[in-house]
Design a protein around this motif. Sequence first.
Motif, PDB file in Angstrom:
ATOM      1  N   GLN A  73      23.910  -3.120 -25.311  1.00 22.52           N
ATOM      2  CA  GLN A  73      24.009  -1.696 -24.951  1.00 22.52           C
ATOM      3  C   GLN A  73      22.652  -1.021 -24.808  1.00 22.52           C
ATOM      4  O   GLN A  73      22.578   0.139 -24.423  1.00 22.52           O
ATOM      5  N   TRP A  74      21.577  -1.737 -25.097  1.00 24.66           N
ATOM      6  CA  TRP A  74      20.250  -1.130 -25.117  1.00 24.66           C
ATOM      7  C   TRP A  74      19.432  -1.509 -23.892  1.00 24.66           C
ATOM      8  O   TRP A  74      19.466  -2.645 -23.434  1.00 24.66           O
ATOM      9  N   THR A  75      18.659  -0.544 -23.414  1.00 23.29           N
ATOM     10  CA  THR A  75      17.730  -0.796 -22.318  1.00 23.29           C
ATOM     11  C   THR A  75      16.319  -0.809 -22.885  1.00 23.29           C
ATOM     12  O   THR A  75      15.943   0.070 -23.662  1.00 23.29           O
ATOM     13  N   HIS A  76      15.562  -1.821 -22.491  1.00 22.01           N
ATOM     14  CA  HIS A  76      14.182  -2.003 -22.936  1.00 22.01           C
ATOM     15  C   HIS A  76      13.261  -1.783 -21.744  1.00 22.01           C
ATOM     16  O   HIS A  76      13.573  -2.202 -20.630  1.00 22.01           O
ATOM     17  N   TYR A  77      12.126  -1.156 -21.999  1.00 23.42           N
ATOM     18  CA  TYR A  77      11.187  -0.812 -20.925  1.00 23.42           C
ATOM     19  C   TYR A  77       9.816  -1.397 -21.199  1.00 23.42           C
ATOM     20  O   TYR A  77       9.366  -1.455 -22.339  1.00 23.42           O
ATOM     21  N   ARG A  78       9.171  -1.781 -20.111  1.00 23.70           N
ATOM     22  CA  ARG A  78       7.784  -2.233 -20.199  1.00 23.70           C
ATOM     23  C   ARG A  78       7.038  -1.719 -18.975  1.00 23.70           C
ATOM     24  O   ARG A  78       7.638  -1.410 -17.944  1.00 23.70           O
ATOM     25  N   ARG A  79       5.738  -1.616 -19.105  1.00 21.94           N
ATOM     26  CA  ARG A  79       4.888  -1.152 -18.001  1.00 21.94           C
ATOM     27  C   ARG A  79       4.911  -2.176 -16.871  1.00 21.94           C
ATOM     28  O   ARG A  79       4.941  -3.382 -17.115  1.00 21.94           O
ATOM     29  N   ASN A  80       4.842  -1.684 -15.656  1.00 17.76           N
ATOM     30  CA  ASN A  80       4.710  -2.546 -14.484  1.00 17.76           C
ATOM     31  C   ASN A  80       3.217  -2.610 -14.170  1.00 17.76           C
ATOM     32  O   ASN A  80       2.705  -1.848 -13.355  1.00 17.76           O
ATOM     33  N   GLU A  81       2.529  -3.508 -14.859  1.00 20.66           N
ATOM     34  CA  GLU A  81       1.065  -3.575 -14.771  1.00 20.66           C
ATOM     35  C   GLU A  81       0.584  -3.882 -13.356  1.00 20.66           C
ATOM     36  O   GLU A  81      -0.444  -3.358 -12.922  1.00 20.66           O
ATOM     37  N   GLU A  82       1.316  -4.719 -12.642  1.00 18.94           N
ATOM     38  CA  GLU A  82       0.908  -5.054 -11.277  1.00 18.94           C
ATOM     39  C   GLU A  82       0.914  -3.804 -10.401  1.00 18.94           C
ATOM     40  O   GLU A  82      -0.043  -3.520  -9.687  1.00 18.94           O
ATOM     41  N   ARG A  83       1.976  -3.041 -10.482  1.00 16.24           N
ATOM     42  CA  ARG A  83       2.094  -1.809  -9.684  1.00 16.24           C
ATOM     43  C   ARG A  83       1.032  -0.789 -10.113  1.00 16.24           C
ATOM     44  O   ARG A  83       0.399  -0.150  -9.275  1.00 16.24           O
ATOM     45  N   ILE A  84       0.843  -0.618 -11.393  1.00 22.53           N
ATOM     46  CA  ILE A  84      -0.145   0.345 -11.887  1.00 22.53           C
ATOM     47  C   ILE A  84      -1.536  -0.047 -11.404  1.00 22.53           C
ATOM     48  O   ILE A  84      -2.316   0.809 -10.969  1.00 22.53           O
ATOM     49  N   GLY A  85      -1.843  -1.330 -11.434  1.00 16.87           N
ATOM     50  CA  GLY A  85      -3.145  -1.803 -10.948  1.00 16.87           C
ATOM     51  C   GLY A  85      -3.337  -1.548  -9.463  1.00 16.87           C
ATOM     52  O   GLY A  85      -4.409  -1.106  -9.033  1.00 16.87           O
ATOM     53  N   ARG A  86      -2.295  -1.816  -8.662  1.00 12.08           N
ATOM     54  CA  ARG A  86      -2.393  -1.565  -7.217  1.00 12.08           C
ATOM     55  C   ARG A  86      -2.574  -0.078  -6.945  1.00 12.08           C
ATOM     56  O   ARG A  86      -3.359   0.303  -6.075  1.00 12.08           O
ATOM     57  N   LEU A  87      -1.851   0.764  -7.680  1.00 18.64           N
ATOM     58  CA  LEU A  87      -1.988   2.212  -7.502  1.00 18.64           C
ATOM     59  C   LEU A  87      -3.399   2.672  -7.861  1.00 18.64           C
ATOM     60  O   LEU A  87      -3.993   3.478  -7.146  1.00 18.64           O
ATOM     61  N   ALA A  88      -3.917   2.163  -8.970  1.00 23.08           N
ATOM     62  CA  ALA A  88      -5.274   2.540  -9.379  1.00 23.08           C
ATOM     63  C   ALA A  88      -6.292   2.136  -8.313  1.00 23.08           C
ATOM     64  O   ALA A  88      -7.174   2.930  -7.968  1.00 23.08           O
ATOM     65  N   LEU A 114       0.854  -1.182   0.000  1.00 17.84           N
ATOM     66  CA  LEU A 114       0.000   0.000   0.000  1.00 17.84           C
ATOM     67  C   LEU A 114       0.890   1.232   0.000  1.00 17.84           C
ATOM     68  O   LEU A 114       1.703   1.412   0.899  1.00 17.84           O
ATOM     69  N   PRO A 115       0.759   2.082  -1.009  1.00 21.14           N
ATOM     70  CA  PRO A 115       1.643   3.237  -1.109  1.00 21.14           C
ATOM     71  C   PRO A 115       1.435   4.223   0.042  1.00 21.14           C
ATOM     72  O   PRO A 115       0.313   4.481   0.448  1.00 21.14           O
ATOM     73  N   ASP A 116       2.544   4.745   0.537  1.00 22.11           N
ATOM     74  CA  ASP A 116       2.445   5.801   1.539  1.00 22.11           C
ATOM     75  C   ASP A 116       2.407   7.144   0.803  1.00 22.11           C
ATOM     76  O   ASP A 116       2.594   7.193  -0.422  1.00 22.11           O
ATOM     77  N   PRO A 117       2.153   8.236   1.504  1.00 19.78           N
ATOM     78  CA  PRO A 117       2.042   9.540   0.833  1.00 19.78           C
ATOM     79  C   PRO A 117       3.291   9.928   0.037  1.00 19.78           C
ATOM     80  O   PRO A 117       3.179  10.508  -1.039  1.00 19.78           O
ATOM     81  N   ASP A 118       4.473   9.591   0.551  1.00 17.76           N
ATOM     82  CA  ASP A 118       5.703   9.921  -0.192  1.00 17.76           C
ATOM     83  C   ASP A 118       5.780   9.135  -1.496  1.00 17.76           C
ATOM     84  O   ASP A 118       6.197   9.653  -2.528  1.00 17.76           O
ATOM     85  N   ASP A 119       5.373   7.869  -1.441  1.00 18.59           N
ATOM     86  CA  ASP A 119       5.362   7.015  -2.622  1.00 18.59           C
ATOM     87  C   ASP A 119       4.377   7.557  -3.655  1.00 18.59           C
ATOM     88  O   ASP A 119       4.686   7.662  -4.846  1.00 18.59           O
ATOM     89  N   LEU A 120       3.191   7.931  -3.196  1.00 16.39           N
ATOM     90  CA  LEU A 120       2.199   8.502  -4.116  1.00 16.39           C
ATOM     91  C   LEU A 120       2.690   9.801  -4.732  1.00 16.39           C
ATOM     92  O   LEU A 120       2.479  10.050  -5.922  1.00 16.39           O
ATOM     93  N   ALA A 121       3.358  10.617  -3.948  1.00 14.85           N
ATOM     94  CA  ALA A 121       3.890  11.877  -4.477  1.00 14.85           C
ATOM     95  C   ALA A 121       4.901  11.613  -5.580  1.00 14.85           C
ATOM     96  O   ALA A 121       4.926  12.323  -6.599  1.00 14.85           O
ATOM     97  N   LEU A 122       5.737  10.582  -5.397  1.00 19.55           N
ATOM     98  CA  LEU A 122       6.717  10.216  -6.425  1.00 19.55           C
ATOM     99  C   LEU A 122       6.020   9.789  -7.710  1.00 19.55           C
ATOM    100  O   LEU A 122       6.420  10.175  -8.814  1.00 19.55           O
ATOM    101  N   VAL A 123       4.949   9.027  -7.580  1.00 16.23           N
ATOM    102  CA  VAL A 123       4.179   8.592  -8.745  1.00 16.23           C
ATOM    103  C   VAL A 123       3.555   9.796  -9.446  1.00 16.23           C
ATOM    104  O   VAL A 123       3.664   9.947 -10.667  1.00 16.23           O
ATOM    105  N   PHE A 124       2.899  10.657  -8.675  1.00 14.33           N
ATOM    106  CA  PHE A 124       2.248  11.822  -9.284  1.00 14.33           C
ATOM    107  C   PHE A 124       3.270  12.769  -9.913  1.00 14.33           C
ATOM    108  O   PHE A 124       2.994  13.376 -10.947  1.00 14.33           O
TER     109      PHE A 124
END
Length: 105
Positions: free
Chosen positions: A83-98, A4-14
Amino acid sequence: MSELPDPDDLALVFKALSNPTRVRILQWLKDPDSFPPQLEPAEEVGVCLKHIQARAEVSQSTASQYMAALQSAGLVTSHRIGQWTHYRRNEERIGRLADHIRTEL
């Protein structure tokens, strides 16, 4: 990141979501196949930073900074191939935040 995100964690997301280009990047990453083909399938390893950079029309350093902010907030994960970095969404985290935003804010 905690369950469960704390206020500091939510602020980082926002803060990460306060930039319209970073929001667009998250939206684009919902459909990794919409990016140009790459050696490793984007569905499996994520989208290469160079493709994100090209679509966002920003410099490599700006694209890296944007992705670092999204990763710091836990919204994306990265996978390095050579040499390349690949990115993908963290769906689990996004779902918990939502869920948290819907029920707690």
